[in-house]
Write an enzyme that holds these catalytic residues in place. Sequence first.
Site, PDB file in Angstrom:
ATOM      1  N   ARG A  36      17.566  62.736  52.426  1.00  0.00           N
ATOM      2  CA  ARG A  36      18.258  63.394  53.180  1.00  0.00           C
ATOM      3  C   ARG A  36      18.102  65.002  53.213  1.00  0.00           C
ATOM      4  NH1 ARG A  36      24.653  62.304  52.229  1.00  0.00           N
ATOM      5  NH2 ARG A  36      24.502  60.224  51.317  1.00  0.00           N
ATOM      6  N   ASP A  56      18.070  63.702  59.006  1.00  0.00           N
ATOM      7  CA  ASP A  56      19.319  63.535  58.822  1.00  0.00           C
ATOM      8  C   ASP A  56      19.916  62.393  59.635  1.00  0.00           C
ATOM      9  OD1 ASP A  56      22.237  63.982  59.157  1.00  0.00           O
ATOM     10  OD2 ASP A  56      22.036  65.896  59.937  1.00  0.00           O
ATOM     11  N   LYS A  58      22.730  61.335  60.196  1.00  0.00           N
ATOM     12  CA  LYS A  58      24.037  61.384  60.836  1.00  0.00           C
ATOM     13  C   LYS A  58      23.744  61.765  62.166  1.00  0.00           C
ATOM     14  CE  LYS A  58      27.051  59.811  57.862  1.00  0.00           C
ATOM     15  NZ  LYS A  58      27.769  60.570  56.880  1.00  0.00           N
ATOM     16  N   GLY A 121      30.888  51.229  43.114  1.00  0.00           N
ATOM     17  CA  GLY A 121      30.536  50.338  41.705  1.00  0.00           C
ATOM     18  C   GLY A 121      29.277  50.994  41.091  1.00  0.00           C
ATOM     19  N   HIS A 122      29.301  50.578  39.984  1.00  0.00           N
ATOM     20  CA  HIS A 122      27.834  50.682  39.138  1.00  0.00           C
ATOM     21  C   HIS A 122      27.423  49.463  38.510  1.00  0.00           C
ATOM     22  CE1 HIS A 122      28.837  55.091  40.441  1.00  0.00           C
ATOM     23  NE2 HIS A 122      27.619  54.997  40.783  1.00  0.00           N
ATOM     24  N   ASP A 123      26.339  49.688  37.798  1.00  0.00           N
ATOM     25  CA  ASP A 123      25.914  48.667  36.800  1.00  0.00           C
ATOM     26  C   ASP A 123      26.883  48.073  36.192  1.00  0.00           C
ATOM     27  OD1 ASP A 123      23.187  47.543  35.139  1.00  0.00           O
ATOM     28  OD2 ASP A 123      24.945  48.318  33.924  1.00  0.00           O
ATOM     29  N   ILE A 124      27.558  48.548  35.518  1.00  0.00           N
ATOM     30  CA  ILE A 124      28.647  48.087  34.548  1.00  0.00           C
ATOM     31  C   ILE A 124      29.483  47.230  35.098  1.00  0.00           C
ATOM     32  CG2 ILE A 124      30.219  50.003  34.198  1.00  0.00           C
ATOM     33  CD1 ILE A 124      30.721  49.528  31.254  1.00  0.00           C
ATOM     34  N   ASN A 125      30.037  47.719  36.376  1.00  0.00           N
ATOM     35  CA  ASN A 125      31.084  46.999  37.076  1.00  0.00           C
ATOM     36  C   ASN A 125      30.428  45.550  37.566  1.00  0.00           C
ATOM     37  OD1 ASN A 125      31.482  49.977  38.190  1.00  0.00           O
ATOM     38  ND2 ASN A 125      32.895  49.086  37.122  1.00  0.00           N
ATOM     39  N   TYR A 126      29.299  45.683  37.782  1.00  0.00           N
ATOM     40  CA  TYR A 126      28.464  44.506  38.570  1.00  0.00           C
ATOM     41  C   TYR A 126      28.247  43.285  37.316  1.00  0.00           C
ATOM     42  CZ  TYR A 126      27.640  48.082  41.822  1.00  0.00           C
ATOM     43  OH  TYR A 126      27.692  49.080  42.774  1.00  0.00           O
ATOM     44  N   ASP A 152      21.344  46.784  37.695  1.00  0.00           N
ATOM     45  CA  ASP A 152      20.696  47.667  38.164  1.00  0.00           C
ATOM     46  C   ASP A 152      19.342  47.273  38.569  1.00  0.00           C
ATOM     47  OD1 ASP A 152      22.585  49.417  38.764  1.00  0.00           O
ATOM     48  OD2 ASP A 152      22.095  51.102  37.636  1.00  0.00           O
TER      49      ASP A 152
HETATM   50  C1  LIG Z   1      24.481  53.437  36.443  1.00  0.00           C
HETATM   51  C2  LIG Z   1      23.563  53.403  37.581  1.00  0.00           C
HETATM   52  C3  LIG Z   1      24.101  54.997  38.452  1.00  0.00           C
HETATM   53  C4  LIG Z   1      22.841  55.996  37.624  1.00  0.00           C
HETATM   54  C5  LIG Z   1      22.889  57.224  38.479  1.00  0.00           C
HETATM   55  C6  LIG Z   1      22.305  58.481  37.656  1.00  0.00           C
HETATM   56  C7  LIG Z   1      20.694  57.967  38.068  1.00  0.00           C
HETATM   57  C8  LIG Z   1      22.678  59.759  38.232  1.00  0.00           C
HETATM   58  C9  LIG Z   1      24.286  59.834  38.519  1.00  0.00           C
HETATM   59  C10 LIG Z   1      24.729  61.351  38.190  1.00  0.00           C
HETATM   60  C11 LIG Z   1      23.323  61.816  38.133  1.00  0.00           C
HETATM   61  C12 LIG Z   1      23.226  63.289  37.420  1.00  0.00           C
HETATM   62  C13 LIG Z   1      24.351  64.204  38.027  1.00  0.00           C
HETATM   63  O1  LIG Z   1      23.958  64.433  39.552  1.00  0.00           O
HETATM   64  C14 LIG Z   1      24.047  65.591  37.368  1.00  0.00           C
HETATM   65  C15 LIG Z   1      22.561  66.100  37.378  1.00  0.00           C
HETATM   66  C16 LIG Z   1      22.106  66.428  38.795  1.00  0.00           C
HETATM   67  C17 LIG Z   1      20.802  67.030  38.285  1.00  0.00           C
HETATM   68  O2  LIG Z   1      20.019  67.132  39.961  1.00  0.00           O
HETATM   69  C18 LIG Z   1      19.584  65.932  37.971  1.00  0.00           C
HETATM   70  C19 LIG Z   1      20.184  65.498  36.458  1.00  0.00           C
HETATM   71  C20 LIG Z   1      21.558  65.138  36.633  1.00  0.00           C
HETATM   72  C21 LIG Z   1      22.026  65.043  35.016  1.00  0.00           C
HETATM   73  C22 LIG Z   1      21.664  63.702  37.419  1.00  0.00           C
HETATM   74  C23 LIG Z   1      21.181  62.661  36.408  1.00  0.00           C
HETATM   75  C24 LIG Z   1      21.211  61.276  37.329  1.00  0.00           C
HETATM   76  O3  LIG Z   1      20.357  61.481  38.606  1.00  0.00           O
HETATM   77  C25 LIG Z   1      22.575  60.647  37.341  1.00  0.00           C
HETATM   78  C26 LIG Z   1      23.068  60.637  35.719  1.00  0.00           C
HETATM   79  C27 LIG Z   1      24.073  52.652  38.850  1.00  0.00           C
HETATM   80  O4  LIG Z   1      24.580  51.615  38.665  1.00  0.00           O
HETATM   81  S1  LIG Z   1      23.196  52.856  40.266  1.00  0.00           S
HETATM   82  C28 LIG Z   1      23.957  51.436  41.273  1.00  0.00           C
HETATM   83  C29 LIG Z   1      24.873  52.173  42.334  1.00  0.00           C
HETATM   84  N1  LIG Z   1      25.439  50.866  43.249  1.00  0.00           N
HETATM   85  C30 LIG Z   1      24.556  50.778  44.231  1.00  0.00           C
HETATM   86  O5  LIG Z   1      23.495  51.340  44.545  1.00  0.00           O
HETATM   87  C31 LIG Z   1      25.215  49.612  45.016  1.00  0.00           C
HETATM   88  C32 LIG Z   1      25.036  49.804  46.339  1.00  0.00           C
HETATM   89  N2  LIG Z   1      25.703  51.250  46.786  1.00  0.00           N
HETATM   90  C33 LIG Z   1      26.808  51.875  46.794  1.00  0.00           C
HETATM   91  O6  LIG Z   1      27.993  50.987  46.485  1.00  0.00           O
HETATM   92  C34 LIG Z   1      27.142  53.140  47.173  1.00  0.00           C
HETATM   93  O7  LIG Z   1      25.861  53.445  47.758  1.00  0.00           O
HETATM   94  C35 LIG Z   1      27.203  54.092  46.072  1.00  0.00           C
HETATM   95  C36 LIG Z   1      26.079  53.912  44.708  1.00  0.00           C
HETATM   96  C37 LIG Z   1      28.553  53.798  45.217  1.00  0.00           C
HETATM   97  C38 LIG Z   1      27.526  55.499  46.192  1.00  0.00           C
HETATM   98  O8  LIG Z   1      28.622  55.348  47.202  1.00  0.00           O
HETATM   99  P1  LIG Z   1      28.511  56.656  48.404  1.00  0.00           P
HETATM  100  O9  LIG Z   1      30.035  56.751  48.783  1.00  0.00           O
HETATM  101  O10 LIG Z   1      28.100  58.067  47.686  1.00  0.00           O
HETATM  102  O11 LIG Z   1      27.365  56.334  49.299  1.00  0.00           O
HETATM  103  P2  LIG Z   1      27.433  54.964  50.452  1.00  0.00           P
HETATM  104  O12 LIG Z   1      28.638  54.439  50.769  1.00  0.00           O
HETATM  105  O13 LIG Z   1      26.486  54.103  50.243  1.00  0.00           O
HETATM  106  O14 LIG Z   1      26.796  55.838  51.725  1.00  0.00           O
HETATM  107  C39 LIG Z   1      26.154  56.693  51.767  1.00  0.00           C
HETATM  108  C40 LIG Z   1      26.342  57.935  52.777  1.00  0.00           C
HETATM  109  O15 LIG Z   1      25.205  58.807  52.960  1.00  0.00           O
HETATM  110  C41 LIG Z   1      24.820  58.757  54.222  1.00  0.00           C
HETATM  111  N3  LIG Z   1      23.749  58.907  54.270  1.00  0.00           N
HETATM  112  C42 LIG Z   1      22.689  58.479  53.704  1.00  0.00           C
HETATM  113  N4  LIG Z   1      21.370  58.819  53.811  1.00  0.00           N
HETATM  114  C43 LIG Z   1      21.530  59.872  54.678  1.00  0.00           C
HETATM  115  C44 LIG Z   1      20.613  60.796  55.234  1.00  0.00           C
HETATM  116  N5  LIG Z   1      19.180  60.554  55.045  1.00  0.00           N
HETATM  117  N6  LIG Z   1      20.959  61.565  56.216  1.00  0.00           N
HETATM  118  C45 LIG Z   1      22.388  61.667  56.607  1.00  0.00           C
HETATM  119  N7  LIG Z   1      23.338  60.727  55.753  1.00  0.00           N
HETATM  120  C46 LIG Z   1      22.850  60.155  54.951  1.00  0.00           C
HETATM  121  C47 LIG Z   1      25.390  57.552  54.834  1.00  0.00           C
HETATM  122  O16 LIG Z   1      25.498  57.395  56.267  1.00  0.00           O
HETATM  123  C48 LIG Z   1      26.557  57.186  54.134  1.00  0.00           C
HETATM  124  O17 LIG Z   1      27.616  58.075  54.704  1.00  0.00           O
HETATM  125  P3  LIG Z   1      29.212  57.711  54.980  1.00  0.00           P
HETATM  126  O18 LIG Z   1      29.712  57.891  53.680  1.00  0.00           O
HETATM  127  O19 LIG Z   1      29.761  58.773  55.958  1.00  0.00           O
HETATM  128  O20 LIG Z   1      29.341  56.192  55.660  1.00  0.00           O
END
Ligand SMILES: C[C@H](CCC[C@@H](C)[C@H]1CC[C@H]2[C@@H]3[C@H](O)C[C@@H]4C[C@H](O)CC[C@]4(C)[C@H]3C[C@H](O)[C@]12C)C(=O)SCCNC(=O)CCNC(=O)[C@H](O)C(C)(C)COP(=O)(O)OP(=O)(O)OC[C@H]1O[C@@H](n2cnc3c(N)ncnc32)[C@H](O)[C@@H]1OP(=O)(O)O
Length: 382
Positions: A36, A56, A58, A121-126, A152
């Site tokens: 993004r 982008d 979108k 959801g996240h890993d723990i939910n799956y 995951d």
């Molecule tokens: C347990 C793991 C998760 C581990 C995550 C950790 C690695 C990180 C989580 C928090 C992070 C920390 C935090 O941010 C604070 C610090 C920040 C710092 O910068 C770094 C250190 C941090 C401490 C940081 C460290 C780490 O990074 C963290 C701890 C998992 O279980 S991962 C598995 C998750 N589940 C899935 O992957 C299953 C499938 N996906 C989903 O269900 C969803 O994607 C999900 C994960 C629930 C997210 O939902 P979300 O609403 O956010 O997304 P989506 O519905 O999928 O839609 C994406 C929207 O984005 C648009 N989009 C995508 N790409 C683009 C683009 N290039 N341009 C424009 N738009 C884009 C897309 O169109 C969607 O838009 P809409 O919502 O309008 O449809």
Amino acid sequence: MALRGVKVVELAGLAPGPFCGMVLADFGAQVVRVDRPGAVGDVSRLSRGKRSLAVDLKRPRGAALVRRLCARADVLLEPFRHGVMEKLQLGPETLQKENPRLIYARLSGFGQSGRLATVAGHDINYLALSGVLSRLGRSGENPSPPLNLLADFGGGGLMCALGIVMALFERTRSGKGQVIDASMVEGAAYLSSFLWKTQNLGLWDQPRGKNLLDGGAPFYTTYRTADGEFMAVGALEPQFYKLLVKGLGLESENLPPQMSVAEWPEMRKKFAAAFARKTKAEWCRVFDRTDACVTPVLTFEEVAHHPHNKERGSFVTDGEQGVSPRPAPLLSGTPALPSLERDPLIGEHTEEVLREFGFSQEEIDQLYSDKVIVGNKLRASL
Ligand SMILES: C[C@H](CCC[C@@H](C)[C@H]1CC[C@H]2[C@@H]3[C@H](O)C[C@@H]4C[C@H](O)CC[C@]4(C)[C@H]3C[C@H](O)[C@]12C)C(=O)SCCNC(=O)CCNC(=O)[C@H](O)C(C)(C)COP(=O)(O)OP(=O)(O)OC[C@H]1O[C@@H](n2cnc3c(N)ncnc32)[C@H](O)[C@@H]1OP(=O)(O)O
């Protein structure tokens, strides 16, 4: 490398998608990650060997750009919940109409259908929904996930990579791509097939944490040493168990029979008392290269220095002196050659990738000025 020449377009996501893309890159695929514009950085930290293109999605022309990339790609990897790609006009029907050879990999938590398909959801939910979480944890405690490794990375990223490689192989026969619906719930469940298939062997008859392989058995668990470190014991078979008892300096006659479940608590106390008498280093010397199935529990600081891991080169050091595991498995003819370069900056390869996919400079300039794409000029000054 095994996947040389395979072009992958990975849409940026959290942990499992990036891992899948990194495995493919490690084994030679050319992976372009679509980031993004404005993303602060790569949160996945699993970018080894990838290039970054910031688009982008979108904006209709951003989505059109990705359609154009996919017309020439072998694999598209998308990590969103069901419906997101369709909303962007990037669904499988659209992309495979333009490129029937495209392998369209959808890595999600709950899969592409069913009542939870669109839910976060996240890993723990799956893991919970797969049934596996109910079997994990210490006796008398709540279920506890082994980090976010199982859903995951095991049931998600790795299973999806396997699906992609299988689809690539099948394409050599049919000439056609496929859609891969990689659900982490199902991937984690599949990974646990052994648990299901051994239900009637008596392996899992006790409550959680009291069975042979879930930490319940005193000869399949960990023990604290005199210096507060830990040793892991996996002496299941009688001949290996005997060596464990001998190494601990205990007498078989003073211990209950190995498989007397009721007496396991008593046996555990004796083993724990024995392990507490020596340090981890001392126990390593006692059990080094024996068949007692006893190994040190190594920390991340120690693991790359262990003689066995050193001999095999099981860990690599990258250009920024970060240590991480070398890709596995080892392929004798075409082993993985992980990139040792630093991770890409967001948008670092925007122009390079677009040119490679046939975009003219004029088109690229227009996309920049319309704010559809973003580059990263930092590279030049690094
Ligand atoms: C347990 C793991 C998760 C581990 C995550 C950790 C690695 C990180 C989580 C928090 C992070 C920390 C935090 O941010 C604070 C610090 C920040 C710092 O910068 C770094 C250190 C941090 C401490 C940081 C460290 C780490 O990074 C963290 C701890 C998992 O279980 S991962 C598995 C998750 N589940 C899935 O992957 C299953 C499938 N996906 C989903 O269900 C969803 O994607 C999900 C994960 C629930 C997210 O939902 P979300 O609403 O956010 O997304 P989506 O519905 O999928 O839609 C994406 C929207 O984005 C648009 N989009 C995508 N790409 C683009 C683009 N290039 N341009 C424009 N738009 C884009 C897309 O169109 C969607 O838009 P809409 O919502 O309008 O449809």
